[in-house]
Motif scaffolding. Structure first.
Motif: not given
Length: 262
Positions: A140-141, A148-149, A172-177
């Motif tokens: 994610a980074g 966000e993750f 990841a999707k929730e984190a906006g990746v």
């Protein structure tokens, strides 16, 4: 006679016995200072931080701070006077407590002011799902969404849902990746494994055996301590850094000294 295979269950880094012993001494207080309950502060005790800024600090350990401006698993200015390094596991309940209750306050009070930099180290100690979550956070980074993750993975009830492949993709999707296909490749790639291994080796090299464990400018802190413990350690580190900076001769003073020697 066949050579014995090295034990790879715990990476080992060869470091100075003095540094290791000093750090183990600092982290040995974990059993006495770790919160007894992740759900409340009443069961936690404040780890003592001396008023002397140098007390309990091991200067050799300051070198563990990477201060890399391109580090996507860090928050704050690379040249901040204080660096807090956190060794943590996404399956650790106490790590989640720190992430939800204490870290945001540290960000508001110190990171946003340019005083503190927080550097994350993946230190998975709870098995395969911990390892997978660590690699996923790194992946994610790579798309600029580590924190966000981190927030999504430490949300209340998140770890109870586990960190299987589908769950990590959902986080990841929730984190906006943005690119989930790339995320999946990165999380399962050699670069992610190597990055996590490097963080683990660093954690083991300082004697960390529990999560979360911290270094604040070379001062070890063990457990999800209350805000007061971190505030005291950070303020002491700021005082020490300021004193060290004041003690350095200015460029003009150095020039004058050079002139006097002529």
């Amino acid at each position: 006679m066949p050579k014995s295979k090295p034990n790879r269950s715990r990476p080992v880094v060869i470091i100075s016995g003095v540094v290791l012993a000093a750090t183990l001494l600092g982290l040995a207080s974990y059993a006495a200072t770790a919160p007894s309950s992740p759900s409340g502060s009443s069961g936690s005790s404040v780890a003592e931080v001396s008023a002397d800024p140098a007390d309990g600090v091991y200067p050799e350990l300051e070198a563990y701070a990477r201060r890399d401006a391109a580090d996507r698993l860090a928050l704050g200015r690379a040249d901040a006077p204080v660096v807090l390094i956190e060794y943590a596991d996404f399956k650790c309940g106490f790590c989640g407590k720190f992430a939800r209750d204490t870290e945001p306050a540290l960000v508001r009070k110190y990171v946003d002011a340019g005083t503190l930099r927080i550097e994350w180290r993946n230190f998975p100690i709870f098995g395969e799902e911990s390892e997978a979550a660590a690699r996923a956070s790194w992946a994610a980074g790579q798309q600029g969404r580590f924190w966000e993750f981190h927030k999504a993975a430490y949300a209340p009830g998140a770890k109870e849902k586990g960190f299987g492949k589908e769950r990590l993709t959902a986080l990841a999707k929730e984190a906006g990746v943005a690119d989930l296909a790339r995320f999946a490749r990165d999380a399962d790639g050699q670069a992610a494994r190597e990055a996590v291994r490097k963080d683990q080796e660093q954690g083991y090299s300082i004697g960390a055996a529990s999560t979360p464990s911290f270094l604040v400018n070379g001062r070890p802190i063990a457990g999800a301590q209350p805000m007061e413990t971190f505030t005291q350690a950070i303020e002491a580190a700021v005082k020490s850094a300021t004193s060290a900076q004041s003690a350095k001769p200015t460029a003009s003073a150095q020039s004058a000294g050079a002139e006097d020697k002529r």
